[in-house]
Design an enzyme around this catalytic site. Structure first.
Site, PDB file in Angstrom:
ATOM      1  N   HIS A 164      38.317  -4.372 -40.106  1.00  0.00           N
ATOM      2  CA  HIS A 164      37.540  -5.175 -41.043  1.00  0.00           C
ATOM      3  C   HIS A 164      38.521  -5.901 -41.953  1.00  0.00           C
ATOM      4  O   HIS A 164      39.729  -5.845 -41.738  1.00  0.00           O
ATOM      5  CB  HIS A 164      36.516  -4.313 -41.811  1.00  0.00           C
ATOM      6  CG  HIS A 164      37.143  -3.235 -42.638  1.00  0.00           C
ATOM      7  ND1 HIS A 164      37.610  -3.470 -43.904  1.00  0.00           N
ATOM      8  CD2 HIS A 164      37.404  -1.930 -42.371  1.00  0.00           C
ATOM      9  CE1 HIS A 164      38.127  -2.349 -44.391  1.00  0.00           C
ATOM     10  NE2 HIS A 164      38.012  -1.399 -43.474  1.00  0.00           N
ATOM     11  N   ALA A 165      38.046  -6.556 -42.991  1.00  0.00           N
ATOM     12  CA  ALA A 165      38.865  -7.496 -43.768  1.00  0.00           C
ATOM     13  C   ALA A 165      40.216  -6.971 -44.233  1.00  0.00           C
ATOM     14  O   ALA A 165      41.247  -7.585 -43.977  1.00  0.00           O
ATOM     15  CB  ALA A 165      38.065  -8.006 -44.963  1.00  0.00           C
TER      16      ALA A 165
END
Length: 87
Positions: free
Chosen positions: A15-16
């Site tokens: 994820h980010a």
């Protein structure tokens, strides 16, 4: 050109925040680097590219590198991923 299969161990996948660590590491190498998942190939130096393929914990991806430092790139990225993406 060389490639290596790597299993994602980070609880949140890429994820980010972990993806940011991943692309920062990829950008530290001169080689062209790609991430391949389910027949999709994205630039490992692009945050949007890496995020777009939705890599979750337990998935195996193929990292492909082409250039003068391709082995070092694969080693560095594999170490980062297997450490849980804490560089």
């Amino acid at each position: 050109m060389t490639q290596r299969d790597i299993t994602i161990v980070n609880a949140g996948g890429l994820h980010a925040r972990p993806a940011t660590f991943f692309i920062q590491k990829a950008n530290s190498f001169k080689s062209s680097i790609w991430v391949v998942k389910d027949e999709r190939k994205v630039n490992a130096k692009s945050l949007l590219g890496v995020l777009s393929i939705g890599i979750a914990q337990g998935m195996t991806v193929t990292i492909v590198a082409d250039g003068d430092d391709e082995e070092a790139a694969l080693d560095g990225l594999e170490t980062l991923v297997t450490s849980g993406l804490a560089d």
